[in-house]
Enzyme design. Structure first.
Site, PDB file in Angstrom:
ATOM      1  CD  GLN A   1      -2.710   1.123   2.573  1.00 53.82           C
ATOM      2  OE1 GLN A   1      -2.353   0.479   3.560  1.00 53.82           O
ATOM      3  NE2 GLN A   1      -3.839   1.803   2.552  1.00 53.82           N
ATOM      4  N   GLY A   2       0.720   2.082  -0.991  1.00 54.97           N
ATOM      5  CA  GLY A   2       1.530   3.301  -1.073  1.00 54.97           C
ATOM      6  C   GLY A   2       0.672   4.533  -0.828  1.00 54.97           C
TER       7      GLY A   2
ATOM      8  CB  SER B   1       1.341   6.938   5.098  1.00 59.12           C
ATOM      9  OG  SER B   1       0.115   6.648   5.701  1.00 59.12           O
TER      10      SER B   1
ATOM     11  CD  GLU C   1      -6.984   0.220   6.412  1.00 55.34           C
ATOM     12  OE1 GLU C   1      -7.221   1.289   5.840  1.00 55.34           O
ATOM     13  OE2 GLU C   1      -5.917  -0.036   6.988  1.00 55.34           O
TER      14      GLU C   1
ATOM     15  CB  SER D   1      -4.211   7.942  14.621  1.00 55.78           C
ATOM     16  OG  SER D   1      -4.969   9.139  14.558  1.00 55.78           O
ATOM     17  CG  ASN D   2      -7.263   4.334  18.355  1.00 60.42           C
ATOM     18  OD1 ASN D   2      -7.396   3.820  17.243  1.00 60.42           O
ATOM     19  ND2 ASN D   2      -7.142   3.633  19.462  1.00 60.42           N
ATOM     20  CD  GLU D   3      -4.994  10.007  18.875  1.00 58.73           C
ATOM     21  OE1 GLU D   3      -4.295   9.486  17.991  1.00 58.73           O
ATOM     22  OE2 GLU D   3      -5.146   9.470  19.996  1.00 58.73           O
TER      23      GLU D   3
END
Lengths: 360, 382, 360, 382
Positions: C95-96, C98, C213, C345-347
């Site tokens: 996966q490209g 980030s 996802e 992220s969880n944020e």
């Protein structure tokens, strides 16, 4: 407040006057105004000892808030007029800061004072005035200049609560108690001499006052006393299986964790007061407020859980066969939810820490 | 496992929501209703009877409707959404449930029929001063003189004990074990002292001094297990009620964040507050799942499975309810501390439900005794 | 991953090819491309069962990410060329997405693709490419129009990782493992046919992919298995006082709380997948990611504490007298700190909940 | 109770900070130092000896400096701030502390003099496979043949056991109790297998097969209590080291929040992240207070008081360290997961310190045994 019962006004006055007679009601004040010039550390230890002994501490509005303000910002006449009566609780002071739309955002307050001859004419509404129903005088933040940046147009007035046009309306809280009030001002006339400090200098005074409030705001001593009592009660209360609640490893663990956090907080309070310079509270004092109120609440929650099924019987009278501590446990728990809201909410404290200390 | 409601269940939910909403949509209505004894609206109780709600759990031959736990759960959720003060949980689910579980056919028909019709309010007198949550009685004792039974001892707190028209009382049996009895509250030797509870509910101290009592079901039979199962069902239904209250609390909180201004902007400008609301939502969803599952287990499971599901749901309701309740007050600020505003009383009610039949810590103890006996939990097994 | 050991590439390929031979590697794909058209719920239960049995689940990059994307957005040629090999893991996809300065803020990515004849010429750097060292092809978000609002100028390219100018640099993680990589593109030429979907339509595809996802991202099954194993280990491990660790009421309570939260999460996953409409994940799926990773981390922390003094011996070899599970417990705990950071992220999940669900 | 440092203590702190900072200010230096055995810089160890740091805790007649716990705490904090890998805690505080507590005057002078001079590295071989934290030995047994003693059994993990020039070994005594012995690592019957630990430290399995051993202090004496007290002191010093590491973690996190951009702005634009940093600060301050207090208790208290203070400090260090460590990684995001960046390794080191002599849960168990025996805690009493 032994047993968690609320004190009457008379009991609070009596306690403070007894302390004052011994020169111990306002020992942190300058000596010329009835104090002993104690440091924050000395006073902190003294207050902790009073709390541990279950002695009502001197009324904060008088001893920690308006007294130091008058001593620092007041005129000679104001000092002479108010300080002795403030120390002796001959005047019961109330705090007129928050408003319905100015809580955490105090500077947006809208109560106005307009000069009319030698008087200020005050109009508006204050909210969350704790124990305002007992108040003789109220120190009040008012807007004296509506045309400048909001912090810049605020002044502090001392207002006699028997003035015509001033009305106090008690507000019932969720535990059924009455301890906060709305205070309404409808063309209340206040003599110009009752302005404290400079005209439009009220924000500086408010910051001074709130800074003092934060020192020693962590109710460590009383929370310790209640936790020790919780332990005694757990030791006396049957678990219904031949043991006591304190035999339960989970109850023990919960108490151990709370005791340890309280100890850490107590030691932190000592560190903070030992390092706070005159009038400038150590920025870490926000930690005391934040953690102190969390622990106060956590201990009150423990009490409810120890009380178990009896905890619902809050309205039962003396005829009840359930223990009084158990019956008042939930109202106390509910009432103490305020601790993390009043006096600068814990969100405000986090803001202070992240901005002032961490530079974020 | 099907988490969706069918058409009939949705219709029931809408009907109850309509009735309850009409009565208590404005929180001030609820506040007025609990001010005076009996702490709820007799009129609303009659309306619930009329709608058939008070007979929902009971068999048709007993004068009920024979509905399943999902339907009872729907009613409790809807009552919880407005914290309606009518004693459905205490009187129908708990006290009525005991009569249904332990009564003779005659007793069931007589007592439950009148309960379903709204003519007779039941209360379960079970808790005893100084004792914790459990299914047995100890301090109130039953003695038999021939076929006549009498009870002596004190029960407290008894939910709605002062208003009740008929008491279901647990008592220690002469030969050991715990029996259930029906007691007329105006019988000789019965004294009641009623009082309000902090959430606007009502409870009482009920003292028995040789009061005449009729055995519920077979005389002298130890029915501790039946009591335990009805308590477990009540735990799950209390969880449904708490779930409804939590939903309202989250809604009130997000509405407040969207409208209340501080520093010149609405509170939902502050990310830290929004994230805490997100965590409340997480707690609520997890609670929703466990409560819905436990409700289904009542329909399908044996008593041991029901007991486990009830303990698990109660644990989550306790943890989630405290989290959502405490945060609801904190995110509101001062307004939530006042009796005039709804949020504080919702939190009070959650606290009362939490301590009715055993709080989360109690359930951890219960579940801890068995944690070594199985491998991984499998919700599909039950 | 029984025993927590890392699997080799060969083991993962073998497992997926075995499943694929039975028609069970990509059962949620359309039937025409080797799937069975299963619903999310069917697939969820299937994946949970695989995890509980300790069977490696089909590679997410293939089965959950690029496969559905090609099936939904790809050309007929792309489907024919890639889908069978993707299902059978003949191609290992990376996966490209980030980049060093485009993590949570994915749309600010800076890798560019410029048209040159029939090719795209790609330059830039991708970061956090999980298992990129095994990758044959990489699906890559690139900026194809620098002059528009940042989301609007992004496209997706399929890039052969053996292309000249493409370099994979493994990055060591804090547990010593190598599982993420930097992928560098230096004038990498990519045939125009390898564009997926519309030019500058990459953001839509990315959202589609990330939504997929999130469904089933909660590792409930494997966490349950590890927690059950923790319990077995606690039962086998002496507490040094004649009992086992599982005799300790505090260990029991900790396990009870974790089991209950996991059960609540598992049931929530069932509720969420049962209600997710085609291609549009239930917004509550963010709860699964948030809570699922927290529990995964909490169970790994429990393992370290159960391991006790032996937990430090991570570098010991077979000669060690300490149990292997204890020796790998801390590296696993440290490695899993990533779970609440990667994959949104969880944020970010809290942001999604507060915005999308709560309307804040 | 005085939480401030005097001038000499500040000078010590500045000197150690200068030396340690020079070596490890750049995290890459630390990373290189732990890559190869022995997992630290021998040169830096020699510099610490030169500065007098390695002899700080020991009496002057033993070749030391006779400094107090506050000074040792200062050194540990400074080492913690860069997670310097030199084995001051394991070799000087723990192993050296045991020699100081239990050795004969001759042993003390010989062993501690060489340790202080940086000539001889000590390690304490105590943990045994399958056993938890404690002060006694069980699986390694000592036997006497006349005045000759020998040891048999396995110790693992032994911090820095492979590099050590001399082993201090605990062993079960023939008559019961636990004794301490000095063992030459190259003696017959001693085999060592060293390895790296996840925080860049080193440990070893050390097996004894009838290896010759010299009793430390009086032969055959049960010194369990001495071991326990030295472990308690080491717990507090590990807390000081953790405190230093936590300070660096908070600093790294706030620096990162101020500089790292996402969505076009620096991360400290996001209130939710700032508030979590504020909570880290709170944990840090509470930890600081308990660690400083426990350090003072070592100077003033009896062994029981030191044991309690050590347990309390360890509990807070465990809770606070996990909180600060986990949040430091989370607030950094992906970068903190990489071995090249410092934060992950600081968290790894905190985890290792946490499990060295008993984590927070262990301390809760210890403190729980006594919680019913007193009323309220009073830090001023000790």
């Amino acid at each position: 407040m032994i047993e968690g019962r609320e004190l009457t006004k008379e009991q609070i006055v009596e306690a403070q006057q007894t302390l004052n007679a011994a020169g111990l009601a306002v020992p942190h004040w300058p000596e010329e105004y009835g104090g002993r010039g104690w440091t924050d550390l000395q006073r902190h230890i003294w207050l902790e000892e009073l709390q541990r002994a279950g002695v009502p501490t001197p009324l904060a509005f008088n001893a920690s808030m308006i007294g130091p303000v008058i001593a620092h910002f007041g005129t000679e006449e104001q000092k002479k007029e108010f300080l002795p009566k403030t120390a002796n609780l001959d005047i019961w002071w109330s705090q007129g800061f928050s408003e319905p739309d100015a809580g955490s955002d105090l500077a947006s307050l809208r109560t106005t004072a307009v000069k009319d001859g030698d008087d200020w004419v005050v109009n508006g509404q204050k909210a969350w005035t704790t124990l305002g129903q007992f108040g003789d005088w109220i120190f009040t933040l008012v807007r004296t200049d509506p045309d400048v940046k909001k912090q810049a147009g605020i002044s502090m007035l001392l207002i006699d609560m028997t003035s015509p046009g001033l009305e106090v309306r008690p507000v019932q809280l969720i535990d059924g108690s009455y301890e906060v009030n709305e205070v309404w001002f409808d063309d209340v006339r206040v003599p110009a001499d009752n302005l404290v400090g400079e005209l439009n200098g009220g924000w500086t005074i408010a910051k001074f006052l709130l800074g003092n409030e934060r020192v020693g705001v962590a109710p460590v001593g009383s929370t310790k006393r209640i936790l020790a009592r919780a332990k005694d009660l757990a030791k006396e209360t049957s678990d219904g299986e031949g043991g006591t609640l304190l035999d339960d490893p989970l109850v023990r663990a919960r108490i151990v964790e709370l005791e340890n956090e309280l100890l850490a907080l107590e030691l932190t309070a000592l560190r903070v007061v030992a390092h706070s310079a005159d009038g400038e509270p150590h920025p870490a004092s926000s930690v005391l407020k934040l953690k102190g109120t969390e622990l106060q609440q956590a201990v009150s929650e423990l009490m409810v859980d120890l009380a178990g099924p009896a905890s619902v019987a809050s309205g039962a009278g003396d005829a009840s066969d359930l223990a009084e501590w158990a019956r008042i446990s939930t109202p106390t728990y509910l009432n103490l939810r305020k601790a993390s809201i009043y006096g600068g909410s814990n969100e405000i404290q986090r803001q202070i820490i992240s901005r002032t200390i961490l530079g974020l | 496992m099907d988490f969706t409601y069918d058409d009939e269940q949705e219709a029931l939910r809408d009907a109850v929501r309509g009735l309850v909403g009409k009565a208590y949509h404005d929180y001030e209505q609820r506040r007025q209703a609990v001010k005076e004894d009996p702490g709820f609206s007799e009129q609303q109780w009659a309306r619930l009877a009329e709608m058939g709600v008070l007979g929902l759990p009971f068999a048709e031959e007993d004068g009920g409707v024979g509905a399943g736990p999902t339907e009872i759960g729907i009613v409790c959720q809807e009552l919880g959404r407005t914290i309606a003060p009518e004693p459905f949980l205490a009187s129908v689910v708990l006290a009525g449930g005991l009569v249904s579980a332990a009564g003779t056919p005659e007793q069931r028909a007589e007592v439950l029929g009148a309960l379903a019709a709204g003519e007779r309010l039941l209360a379960f007198a079970h808790d005893e001063p100084g004792r914790r949550w459990g299914a047995s009685a100890e301090q109130v004792t039953a003695s038999a003189d021939g076929d006549s039974w009498s009870l002596t001892g004190v029960k407290e707190p008894v939910p709605h004990g002062a208003r009740a028209d008929l008491l279901v009382v647990s008592a220690a049996l002469p030969e050991g074990g715990t029996g259930l009895f029906l007691v007329q509250p105006d019988a000789d030797g019965v004294t009641r002292e009623g009082y309000a509870t902090y959430d606007g509910g009502r409870a009482a101290k009920v003292a028995f001094d040789g009061a005449a009592a009729t055995p519920l079901g077979e005389a002298g039979l130890d029915v501790t297990a039946s009591i335990a199962t009805v308590q477990d069902i009540t735990r799950v239904m209390a969880g449904n009620q708490a779930l409804g209250a939590m939903q309202t609390l989250l809604k009130a909180t997000t509405d407040y964040l969207k409208t209340r201004k501080q520093f010149g902007v609405t509170l939902n400008t502050f990310q830290a507050l929004n994230f805490r609301a997100a965590d409340m939502y997480t707690s609520l969803e997890l609670t929703h799942s466990l409560v819905a599952w436990a409700t289904m287990v009542i329909a399908a499971g044996d008593p041991d499975e029901v007991a486990e599901a009830a303990a698990r749901a109660s644990l989550q309701v306790s943890r989630g309810g405290r989290h959502v309740g405490q945060e609801a007050i904190q995110l509101h600020g001062g307004i939530a501390m006042t009796a005039e505003y709804s949020v504080g009383m919702f939190v009070a009610h959650l606290t009362a439900l939490d301590h009715l039949l055993g709080d989360g810590n109690h359930q951890v103890r219960v579940l801890s005794t068995k944690v070594a006996d199985y491998d991984a939990l499998d919700p599909l097994d039950v």
